[in-house]
Design an enzyme around this catalytic site. Sequence first.
Site: not given
Length: 282
Positions: A163, A198
């Site tokens: 990310n 996640d």
Amino acid sequence: SDRLKKMLLTAVNVSPQAVVTELLRDTLEKGEPVVVSNLQHMELAPELHTFVEKFGLFSMIVTPIRGKDRILGAFISMSTAPRMLVEQDLAPAMELADFTAMVIENARTVADLQRSATMDPLTGVFNTRFFHEVLNREAARSQRHNTSLSLLMMDLDNFKVINDTHGHVVGDKVLVQVARILNSCVRKVDLVFRCGGDEFGVVLPATTADGALHVGEKILEKIQSSNVPKSLGFKGETTVSIGIAEYRAGSPAESLIADADQALYASKRESKNTIRIFKRNH
């Protein structure tokens, strides 16, 4: 009603291409109603001719079932001799077709709402709200029938790096790919959930911890070999850490989550890209 059932059963065995080509094309493709006052005067494919003769059909009206942005299908009205359907019968047939369209659209709206209540919109797997509902249900079933139940909890290793390096759009694509891999590694009776961020969970009914270990090993290998970021055109790698727990009869479903989470934390602490099974200290 018995005659109608026989007609419907026969109709499903008639070649769809013959029906669409001869009778429904203008309605399905152009949205135009069709009135056939005398089917006996039409040149029909052998299958259709046999169907018309067998049930003594005389005339027919076909009207489009119009959805908001497309034609959903055709509403077919039929008569037997001596009743002849004519242009004047078109209006009530259209009203019935419009009502049918409304019913179909409403049913689809309800189905979409039900789906959105249980599905994660990004990955297409089940969401965390449904996760707790399913786990309670499966724990009760396991208790009732004295069958095994296991849970895999997992999250992506170093997902924050992806990310931070490539942005959340790429991170989302990685999550989508991982969800697809998880679905490809489990049975139809197993359920995959995105539990937040996640983190994913897999509920495995009628499965012991040892059986769950085989599933976990398959997931571990598949995700590592797929090299998800690279397959999307980006640098970096994605692996997962997995924790496994087996349901203990008489315990609440939440304890199964806590046990699997504890095993997951152990795998993250030790080496990542690995699996740990929860072991209760006696």
